[in-house]
Design a protein around this motif. Structure first.
Motif, PDB file in Angstrom:
ATOM      1  N   VAL A 142       0.862  -1.182   0.000  1.00 41.56           N
ATOM      2  CA  VAL A 142       0.000   0.000   0.000  1.00 41.56           C
ATOM      3  C   VAL A 142       0.904   1.240   0.000  1.00 41.56           C
ATOM      4  O   VAL A 142       1.651   1.469   0.960  1.00 41.56           O
ATOM      5  CB  VAL A 142      -0.928   0.015   1.228  1.00 41.56           C
ATOM      6  CG1 VAL A 142      -2.007   1.072   1.060  1.00 41.56           C
ATOM      7  CG2 VAL A 142      -1.555  -1.358   1.457  1.00 41.56           C
ATOM      8  N   PRO A 143       0.864   2.051  -1.054  1.00 40.33           N
ATOM      9  CA  PRO A 143       1.868   3.099  -1.226  1.00 40.33           C
ATOM     10  C   PRO A 143       1.620   4.360  -0.404  1.00 40.33           C
ATOM     11  O   PRO A 143       0.536   4.579   0.143  1.00 40.33           O
ATOM     12  CB  PRO A 143       1.782   3.413  -2.728  1.00 40.33           C
ATOM     13  CG  PRO A 143       0.381   3.063  -3.096  1.00 40.33           C
ATOM     14  CD  PRO A 143      -0.003   1.896  -2.233  1.00 40.33           C
ATOM     15  N   GLU A 144       2.662   5.168  -0.365  1.00 37.66           N
ATOM     16  CA  GLU A 144       2.614   6.480   0.265  1.00 37.66           C
ATOM     17  C   GLU A 144       1.795   7.442  -0.596  1.00 37.66           C
ATOM     18  O   GLU A 144       1.638   7.252  -1.800  1.00 37.66           O
ATOM     19  CB  GLU A 144       4.052   7.010   0.445  1.00 37.66           C
ATOM     20  CG  GLU A 144       4.196   8.422   1.005  1.00 37.66           C
ATOM     21  CD  GLU A 144       3.591   8.576   2.398  1.00 37.66           C
ATOM     22  OE1 GLU A 144       2.353   8.698   2.467  1.00 37.66           O
ATOM     23  OE2 GLU A 144       4.349   8.595   3.386  1.00 37.66           O
TER      24      GLU A 144
ATOM     25  N   LEU B 215      -3.101   3.925  -5.585  1.00 42.28           N
ATOM     26  CA  LEU B 215      -4.236   4.557  -4.925  1.00 42.28           C
ATOM     27  C   LEU B 215      -5.046   5.357  -5.936  1.00 42.28           C
ATOM     28  O   LEU B 215      -4.508   5.848  -6.931  1.00 42.28           O
ATOM     29  CB  LEU B 215      -3.754   5.511  -3.825  1.00 42.28           C
ATOM     30  CG  LEU B 215      -2.923   4.951  -2.675  1.00 42.28           C
ATOM     31  CD1 LEU B 215      -2.596   6.073  -1.701  1.00 42.28           C
ATOM     32  CD2 LEU B 215      -3.634   3.819  -1.966  1.00 42.28           C
ATOM     33  N   ARG B 216      -6.340   5.511  -5.658  1.00 38.41           N
ATOM     34  CA  ARG B 216      -7.112   6.428  -6.492  1.00 38.41           C
ATOM     35  C   ARG B 216      -6.420   7.798  -6.477  1.00 38.41           C
ATOM     36  O   ARG B 216      -5.923   8.251  -5.430  1.00 38.41           O
ATOM     37  CB  ARG B 216      -8.557   6.549  -6.030  1.00 38.41           C
ATOM     38  CG  ARG B 216      -8.761   7.128  -4.642  1.00 38.41           C
ATOM     39  CD  ARG B 216     -10.235   7.408  -4.374  1.00 38.41           C
ATOM     40  NE  ARG B 216     -11.039   6.190  -4.391  1.00 38.41           N
ATOM     41  CZ  ARG B 216     -12.351   6.186  -4.611  1.00 38.41           C
ATOM     42  NH1 ARG B 216     -13.011   7.317  -4.809  1.00 38.41           N
ATOM     43  NH2 ARG B 216     -13.024   5.041  -4.612  1.00 38.41           N
ATOM     44  N   GLY B 217      -6.325   8.421  -7.628  1.00 38.53           N
ATOM     45  CA  GLY B 217      -5.619   9.696  -7.719  1.00 38.53           C
ATOM     46  C   GLY B 217      -4.178   9.559  -8.150  1.00 38.53           C
ATOM     47  O   GLY B 217      -3.491  10.557  -8.347  1.00 38.53           O
ATOM     48  N   THR B 218      -3.711   8.318  -8.316  1.00 38.65           N
ATOM     49  CA  THR B 218      -2.304   8.076  -8.664  1.00 38.65           C
ATOM     50  C   THR B 218      -2.212   7.155  -9.871  1.00 38.65           C
ATOM     51  O   THR B 218      -2.971   6.199  -9.999  1.00 38.65           O
ATOM     52  CB  THR B 218      -1.557   7.408  -7.494  1.00 38.65           C
ATOM     53  OG1 THR B 218      -1.597   8.250  -6.350  1.00 38.65           O
ATOM     54  CG2 THR B 218      -0.091   7.164  -7.849  1.00 38.65           C
TER      55      THR B 218
ATOM     56  N   GLY C 160       3.555   5.402   5.321  1.00 36.18           N
ATOM     57  CA  GLY C 160       2.906   6.695   5.484  1.00 36.18           C
ATOM     58  C   GLY C 160       1.399   6.585   5.428  1.00 36.18           C
ATOM     59  O   GLY C 160       0.779   5.877   6.227  1.00 36.18           O
ATOM     60  N   LEU C 161       0.776   7.282   4.469  1.00 37.94           N
ATOM     61  CA  LEU C 161      -0.664   7.152   4.278  1.00 37.94           C
ATOM     62  C   LEU C 161      -1.023   5.693   4.050  1.00 37.94           C
ATOM     63  O   LEU C 161      -2.037   5.211   4.566  1.00 37.94           O
ATOM     64  CB  LEU C 161      -1.116   8.001   3.087  1.00 37.94           C
ATOM     65  CG  LEU C 161      -2.573   7.808   2.642  1.00 37.94           C
ATOM     66  CD1 LEU C 161      -3.553   8.164   3.747  1.00 37.94           C
ATOM     67  CD2 LEU C 161      -2.852   8.608   1.378  1.00 37.94           C
ATOM     68  N   GLY C 162      -0.196   4.966   3.304  1.00 37.79           N
ATOM     69  CA  GLY C 162      -0.435   3.540   3.082  1.00 37.79           C
ATOM     70  C   GLY C 162      -0.423   2.753   4.378  1.00 37.79           C
ATOM     71  O   GLY C 162      -1.162   1.771   4.527  1.00 37.79           O
TER      72      GLY C 162
END
Length: 261
Positions: free
Chosen positions: A25-27, A53-56, A93-95
């Motif tokens: 799960v990415p940053e 992620l959505r948006g990436t 991070g966010l991930g």
């Protein structure tokens, strides 16, 4: 190109290898390139799943802001599309926040490995890592916030390669802002005790974006958490200390697999 769907939103993912699945799960703002140093090591003894992620990258970019619940639902959609009933999650991070929240609510999560993760949205300072994908100089400069000066000085080719990957797969400002909005109300301290999966929290000792102390707090709050610091490494410690991290990750996964047999 394999995709999962959460409502009308299409989510790109890639999978390789066989064995127990490991889902990365990415940053915020960073594309699937982020896990390239781990992918080769994992996609042999395990199945490796990397998604945007959505948006990436190649996933859809609906207007934001996004909530953490939405991003967790996206992860659930990827797991369901891959027909994974049990997976090991690795997040940064966010991930990492997404992985923590998913572990609290999903029956599909076996273990967690978290990098640069805090229990409170206020503890994340991810802005220095963002750069527009069409500005190569800004992409290169922003890496100084996430990787140690020693690594960047010793690995100029790696720096150039990362810039190429970021230019091709990172989020634009709208996507990045939509993603980081999910951290505004993130407050996990009181419910970490509900995350009972085995968890290894790994943190760069020189992380400028999320304090190592915040990582220690996460590990202390988890019933089965443990903390490992990598001295002098930055936020993306799994990039600059890939051999050490891969050994830690594979050893942790092997231990959990043995314990489940």
């Amino acid at each position: 190109m394999p995709t999962a769907s959460n409502g009308a939103v299409s989510l790109y993912y890639d999978r390789a290898g066989e064995g127990e699945p490991v889902v990365f799960v990415p940053e915020a703002g960073l594309g699937g390139w982020l896990w390239g140093w781990q992918h080769a090591a994992v996609a042999g003894p395990h199945e490796a799943v990397v998604w945007d992620l959505r948006g990436t990258g190649r996933s859809d970019s609906p207007p934001g802001p996004y909530t953490l619940e939405t991003l967790v639902a996206d992860l659930e959609a990827v797991l369901a599309d891959c027909e994974l009933t049990a997976a090991h999650l690795v997040g940064c991070g966010l991930g990492g926040a997404i992985a923590l929240a998913a572990a609290r609510t999903s029956s599909r999560v076996e273990t967690l490995t978290l990098f640069g993760t805090a229990a409170s949205g206020a503890a994340f300072d991810l802005a220095p890592l963002f750069a527009p994908p069409d500005d190569r100089d800004a992409l290169a400069d922003s890496l100084e916030a996430a990787l140690s000066a020693d690594f960047l000085d010793a690995q100029p080719d790696a720096r150039e390669g990362i810039v190429d990957w970021r230019a091709d797969g990172d989020a634009d400002r709208a996507g990045w802002e939509a993603q980081v909005a999910a951290l505004e109300d993130f407050a996990a301290t009181d419910w970490l005790v509900e995350v009972t999966q085995p968890t290894r929290v790994i943190h760069g000792g020189a992380d400028e974006l999320v304090s190592p102390a915040a990582g220690q707090e996460v590990a202390r709050g988890l019933p089965r958490g443990e903390f490992r610091a990598l001295e002098d490494a930055g936020h993306l410690c799994f990039v600059e200390r890939s051999r050490t991290v891969n050994d830690l990750l594979l050893g942790f996964l092997e231990t959990q697999t043995d314990d489940s047999e």
